[in-house]
Motif scaffolding. Structure first.
Motif, PDB file in Angstrom:
ATOM      1  N   UNK A  52      26.035  21.619  53.318  1.00  0.00           N
ATOM      2  CA  UNK A  52      25.001  22.307  54.088  1.00  0.00           C
ATOM      3  C   UNK A  52      25.564  23.175  55.190  1.00  0.00           C
ATOM      4  N   UNK A  53      26.525  22.644  55.928  1.00  0.00           N
ATOM      5  CA  UNK A  53      27.116  23.428  57.020  1.00  0.00           C
ATOM      6  C   UNK A  53      27.948  24.590  56.496  1.00  0.00           C
ATOM      7  N   UNK A  54      28.610  24.393  55.355  1.00  0.00           N
ATOM      8  CA  UNK A  54      29.405  25.476  54.776  1.00  0.00           C
ATOM      9  C   UNK A  54      28.516  26.662  54.420  1.00  0.00           C
ATOM     10  N   UNK A  55      27.349  26.370  53.834  1.00  0.00           N
ATOM     11  CA  UNK A  55      26.425  27.443  53.474  1.00  0.00           C
ATOM     12  C   UNK A  55      25.729  27.997  54.711  1.00  0.00           C
ATOM     13  N   UNK A  56      25.448  27.139  55.685  1.00  0.00           N
ATOM     14  CA  UNK A  56      24.794  27.605  56.908  1.00  0.00           C
ATOM     15  C   UNK A  56      25.650  28.623  57.658  1.00  0.00           C
ATOM     16  N   UNK A  57      26.963  28.550  57.462  1.00  0.00           N
ATOM     17  CA  UNK A  57      27.837  29.511  58.113  1.00  0.00           C
ATOM     18  C   UNK A  57      27.769  30.897  57.505  1.00  0.00           C
ATOM     19  N   UNK A  58      27.233  31.006  56.299  1.00  0.00           N
ATOM     20  CA  UNK A  58      27.160  32.313  55.630  1.00  0.00           C
ATOM     21  C   UNK A  58      25.726  32.754  55.364  1.00  0.00           C
ATOM     22  N   UNK A  59      24.777  31.824  55.456  1.00  0.00           N
ATOM     23  CA  UNK A  59      23.382  32.162  55.191  1.00  0.00           C
ATOM     24  C   UNK A  59      22.480  31.344  56.106  1.00  0.00           C
ATOM     25  N   UNK A  60      21.514  31.993  56.709  1.00  0.00           N
ATOM     26  CA  UNK A  60      20.604  31.297  57.621  1.00  0.00           C
ATOM     27  C   UNK A  60      19.313  30.881  56.931  1.00  0.00           C
ATOM     28  N   UNK A  61      19.179  31.180  55.652  1.00  0.00           N
ATOM     29  CA  UNK A  61      17.933  30.872  54.965  1.00  0.00           C
ATOM     30  C   UNK A  61      17.853  29.371  54.673  1.00  0.00           C
ATOM     31  N   UNK A  62      16.817  28.683  55.145  1.00  0.00           N
ATOM     32  CA  UNK A  62      16.723  27.235  54.964  1.00  0.00           C
ATOM     33  C   UNK A  62      16.739  26.797  53.501  1.00  0.00           C
ATOM     34  N   UNK A  63      16.164  27.599  52.607  1.00  0.00           N
ATOM     35  CA  UNK A  63      16.119  27.204  51.199  1.00  0.00           C
ATOM     36  C   UNK A  63      17.526  27.152  50.605  1.00  0.00           C
ATOM     37  N   UNK A  64      18.351  28.128  50.928  1.00  0.00           N
ATOM     38  CA  UNK A  64      19.725  28.153  50.409  1.00  0.00           C
ATOM     39  C   UNK A  64      20.524  26.985  50.967  1.00  0.00           C
ATOM     40  N   UNK A  65      20.373  26.721  52.254  1.00  0.00           N
ATOM     41  CA  UNK A  65      21.073  25.596  52.868  1.00  0.00           C
ATOM     42  C   UNK A  65      20.620  24.288  52.235  1.00  0.00           C
ATOM     43  N   UNK A  66      19.330  24.174  52.018  1.00  0.00           N
ATOM     44  CA  UNK A  66      18.778  22.956  51.426  1.00  0.00           C
ATOM     45  C   UNK A  66      19.323  22.716  50.030  1.00  0.00           C
ATOM     46  N   UNK A  67      19.360  23.747  49.208  1.00  0.00           N
ATOM     47  CA  UNK A  67      19.858  23.597  47.840  1.00  0.00           C
ATOM     48  C   UNK A  67      21.310  23.132  47.839  1.00  0.00           C
ATOM     49  N   UNK A  68      22.126  23.746  48.695  1.00  0.00           N
ATOM     50  CA  UNK A  68      23.531  23.343  48.760  1.00  0.00           C
ATOM     51  C   UNK A  68      23.669  21.902  49.231  1.00  0.00           C
ATOM     52  N   UNK A  69      22.870  21.504  50.208  1.00  0.00           N
ATOM     53  CA  UNK A  69      22.949  20.147  50.735  1.00  0.00           C
ATOM     54  C   UNK A  69      22.530  19.115  49.690  1.00  0.00           C
ATOM     55  N   UNK A  70      21.454  19.395  48.963  1.00  0.00           N
ATOM     56  CA  UNK A  70      20.968  18.447  47.953  1.00  0.00           C
ATOM     57  C   UNK A  70      21.974  18.298  46.818  1.00  0.00           C
ATOM     58  N   UNK A  71      22.522  19.405  46.343  1.00  0.00           N
ATOM     59  CA  UNK A  71      23.514  19.335  45.268  1.00  0.00           C
ATOM     60  C   UNK A  71      24.756  18.570  45.732  1.00  0.00           C
ATOM     61  N   UNK A  72      25.220  18.880  46.945  1.00  0.00           N
ATOM     62  CA  UNK A  72      26.394  18.190  47.475  1.00  0.00           C
ATOM     63  C   UNK A  72      26.171  16.695  47.604  1.00  0.00           C
ATOM     64  N   UNK A  73      25.007  16.318  48.119  1.00  0.00           N
ATOM     65  CA  UNK A  73      24.722  14.897  48.283  1.00  0.00           C
ATOM     66  C   UNK A  73      24.662  14.180  46.940  1.00  0.00           C
ATOM     67  N   UNK A  74      24.023  14.783  45.954  1.00  0.00           N
ATOM     68  CA  UNK A  74      23.924  14.148  44.643  1.00  0.00           C
ATOM     69  C   UNK A  74      25.294  13.938  44.005  1.00  0.00           C
ATOM     70  N   UNK A  75      26.166  14.925  44.152  1.00  0.00           N
ATOM     71  CA  UNK A  75      27.509  14.791  43.589  1.00  0.00           C
ATOM     72  C   UNK A  75      28.267  13.642  44.250  1.00  0.00           C
ATOM     73  N   UNK A  76      28.204  13.564  45.572  1.00  0.00           N
ATOM     74  CA  UNK A  76      28.903  12.493  46.278  1.00  0.00           C
ATOM     75  C   UNK A  76      28.306  11.127  45.992  1.00  0.00           C
TER      76      UNK A  76
END
Length: 211
Positions: A52-76
């Motif tokens: 989430x933070x990695x994407x937040x550094x390049x995009x401020x759109x909450x939907x994009x940050x959310x998608x990255x965070x959810x995918x990352x969490x599921x993988x871990x």
């Protein structure tokens, strides 16, 4: 708490060499869930925050940050759980395709319903709302995650209990559904009737249980 009481009565594993848990103990139920989910939860939380933070550094759109965070969490989260369940299968002597198939079936039975609701609706909604309300992305990701976890773990806990009560999953050591497994290693050097009794007990254990 009905979920913890169900765990005490039917779900807490029986492990060789360890004393039995005292039925009805709320502490036993809490410790069981911590052992079951905490390692995966730590990995999932770390992956969620990092992605989430990695994407937040390049995009401020909450939907994009959310998608990255959810995918990352599921993988871990599921990466660690898959290893844990696979180790359980290896402890029962299963290898290769049989162990892999049992792992997939058990994870799907335990988390399938919870994960569909969580990943498609609850978690994206909770994290997006938190990102909108909380200025700091780090804290927003954690707040959204905790809110979603309340729903997720309620459903997942029920799924675990169902797989145990329906005998799809068996506690460690419960090969015949009636208690501890026979410890063949402790009697393999005993001649006569002791050895024959152990052999008969091993042959009588069901071969089609998944755990």
């Amino acid at each position: 708490m009905p979920i913890l009481q169900s765990v005490d009565a039917a779900v807490v594993p029986v492990e060789p060499g360890r004393p039995h848990a005292v039925p009805g103990s709320r502490r036993t139920g809490i410790l069981f869930w911590l052992r079951r989910y905490l390692p995966a939860e730590l990995a999932g939380t770390a992956a969620l925050v990092l992605a989430g933070l990695a994407v937040a550094g390049t995009s401020a759109h909450p939907v994009v940050i959310t998608m990255a965070a959810v995918v990352g969490e599921n993988l871990g989260f599921y990466g660690v759980l898959a290893v844990m369940v696979l180790v359980e299968q290896h402890r029962r002597g299963r290898r290769g395709a049989r162990a892999t198939a049992a792992t997939v079936i058990l994870l799907a039975a335990e988390f399938g319903g919870a994960e569909l609701l969580d990943s498609l609706l609850v978690r994206p909604g909770a994290i997006s709302l938190a990102l909108w309300l909380v200025p700091d992305p780090f804290w927003a990701l954690l707040v959204g995650k905790v809110a979603a976890d309340l729903v997720f773990y309620t459903i997942a806990a029920v799924g675990y209990i169902v797989t145990t009560k329906t005998r799809l999953r068996r506690p460690v050591g419960d090969r015949a559904g009636g208690g501890d497994a026979v410890d063949l290693a402790s009697v393999r050097d005993v001649p006569g009737e002791g050895r024959r009794s152990a052999d008969r007990a091993a042959r009588s254990a069901p071969a089609n249980d998944l755990t």
